[in-house]
Design an enzyme around this catalytic site. Structure first.
Site, PDB file in Angstrom:
ATOM      1  N   SER A 151       0.834  -1.198   0.000  1.00  0.00           N
ATOM      2  CA  SER A 151       0.000   0.000   0.000  1.00  0.00           C
ATOM      3  C   SER A 151       0.875   1.257   0.000  1.00  0.00           C
ATOM      4  CB  SER A 151      -0.965  -0.043   1.181  1.00  0.00           C
ATOM      5  OG  SER A 151      -2.005   0.884   1.035  1.00  0.00           O
ATOM      6  N   GLU A 246      -9.636  -4.676  -6.083  1.00  0.00           N
ATOM      7  CA  GLU A 246      -9.199  -3.452  -5.413  1.00  0.00           C
ATOM      8  C   GLU A 246      -9.460  -2.204  -6.250  1.00  0.00           C
ATOM      9  OE1 GLU A 246      -5.493  -3.335  -3.215  1.00  0.00           O
ATOM     10  OE2 GLU A 246      -5.009  -5.328  -3.978  1.00  0.00           O
ATOM     11  N   HIS A 276      -7.338  -5.755  -0.689  1.00  0.00           N
ATOM     12  CA  HIS A 276      -6.151  -4.951  -0.430  1.00  0.00           C
ATOM     13  C   HIS A 276      -5.214  -5.652   0.566  1.00  0.00           C
ATOM     14  CE1 HIS A 276      -4.103  -1.114  -0.724  1.00  0.00           C
ATOM     15  NE2 HIS A 276      -4.025  -1.008   0.593  1.00  0.00           N
TER      16      HIS A 276
END
Length: 312
Positions: A151, A246, A276
């Site tokens: 991320s 996602e 995610h």
């Protein structure tokens, strides 16, 4: 991605989603950043790890060495945790780092870089590059270092590579990116096409995190902020993993295409039905275990490949 020997049941996947949403939905307008960080660490940071853990200071920053049994002490994955540059820590990502150490057969150095809103961009990027400098000063060769992140940590891994390249520095052997956030303008088509399928992240939330990380004066299109908008030539080999449902899917797909066009050796894995940073749930999702093994194989292969033969 092609079918795997074992895939998560809907019940397993829904259970993971409920756990994550139980934290997100507990936050409101008056929830403090300190509470969010404590909640995030409690969600992910309670698992036991099959590795030794040693705290270390990198200047004023806290970090941890994570070493699985049999890990090569000469080779290092420098890990940058996710959390939108606002939450997350070495505690929340300790189990994932231990899994990578085991799969890649090397040590992992997890960094507690500075977080927003107390420390906005480029504080985290400065810290990431400082950790790389620290490893070099300790005698670790660039060819024995890998970057990895999930991320926002994937953002950090890439922007650190770009900044080091811009400075003419020797680069690590490669990088692994999980659900990387490469576009802080959130302009990819998946923010629309995956809006219904992603149970956690929507475009308004992504843009709010970007504003929080950058501040009023920050430029979300700067190449040291959003690597999608950077010149990508000269980067080392990359493994890019992302879940098919996602909203940040385009961040990985579009970035991988641009990197390949710039001559970078990129392996893109789009995992069916996955959410995610699904790699954080190995006890629940067979895909998480398989993805970790793919990461380990990628890292081990590059570490065993002479640097003179690697494609840049």
């Amino acid at each position: 991605m092609s079918a795997h020997e074992s895939i998560a049941t809907d019940e397993q996947l829904d259970g993971v989603i409920r756990r994550v949403l139980s934290v997100y939905r507990s936050w409101g307008r008056h929830t403090t950043v300190a509470q969010m960080r404590a909640d995030w660490d409690a969600l992910f940071g309670v698992q036991t790890v099959a590795a030794t853990v040693q705290t270390v200071a990198i200047g004023d920053l806290a970090a941890e060495w994570i070493t699985a049994p049999g890990a090569d002490p000469q080779r290092v994955v420098l890990y940058f945790h996710g959390g939108g540059f606002q939450v997350g820590s070495v505690q929340s990502h300790r189990e994932l780092m231990a899994g990578i150490s085991n799969a890649a057969a090397c040590r992992v150095l997890g960094l507690d870089y500075r977080l927003a809103p107390e420390h906005r961009h480029p504080a985290a990027l400065d810290d990431a590059c400082a950790a790389y400098d620290w490893l070099i000063a300790q005698g670790t060769r660039p060819v024995d270092i890998f970057f990895a992140g999930d991320s926002a940590g994937g953002t950090l891994a890439l922007t650190a590579l770009i900044r080091l390249r811009d400075a003419g520095r020797a680069l690590p052997a490669g990088a692994v990116l999980m659900s990387a956030w490469t576009d802080m303008t959130a302009s990819g088509e998946s923010y629309t096409t995956r809006a219904q399928s992603d149970p956690i992240h929507q475009r308004p939330m992504i843009l709010a995190m970007a504003r929080n990380a950058l501040g009023a004066e920050g430029d979300p299109r700067h190449p040291w902020v959003s690597p999608l908008f950077a010149d990508l030539h000269g980067l080392p080999p990359l493994l890019v993993q992302v879940g098919d449902r996602e909203t940040v899917l385009s961040d990985s797909v579009d970035f991988a295409a641009k990197a390949k066009a710039a001559g970078v050796d990129v392996r893109l894995e789009v995992w069916d039905r996955m959410i995610h940073v699904f790699q954080q749930f190995p006890d629940d999702l067979p895909e998480a275990r398989a993805a970790r093994q793919a990461i380990g194989a990628f890292v081990r292969h590059l570490f065993s490949t002479p640097s003179s033969t690697r494609k840049s």
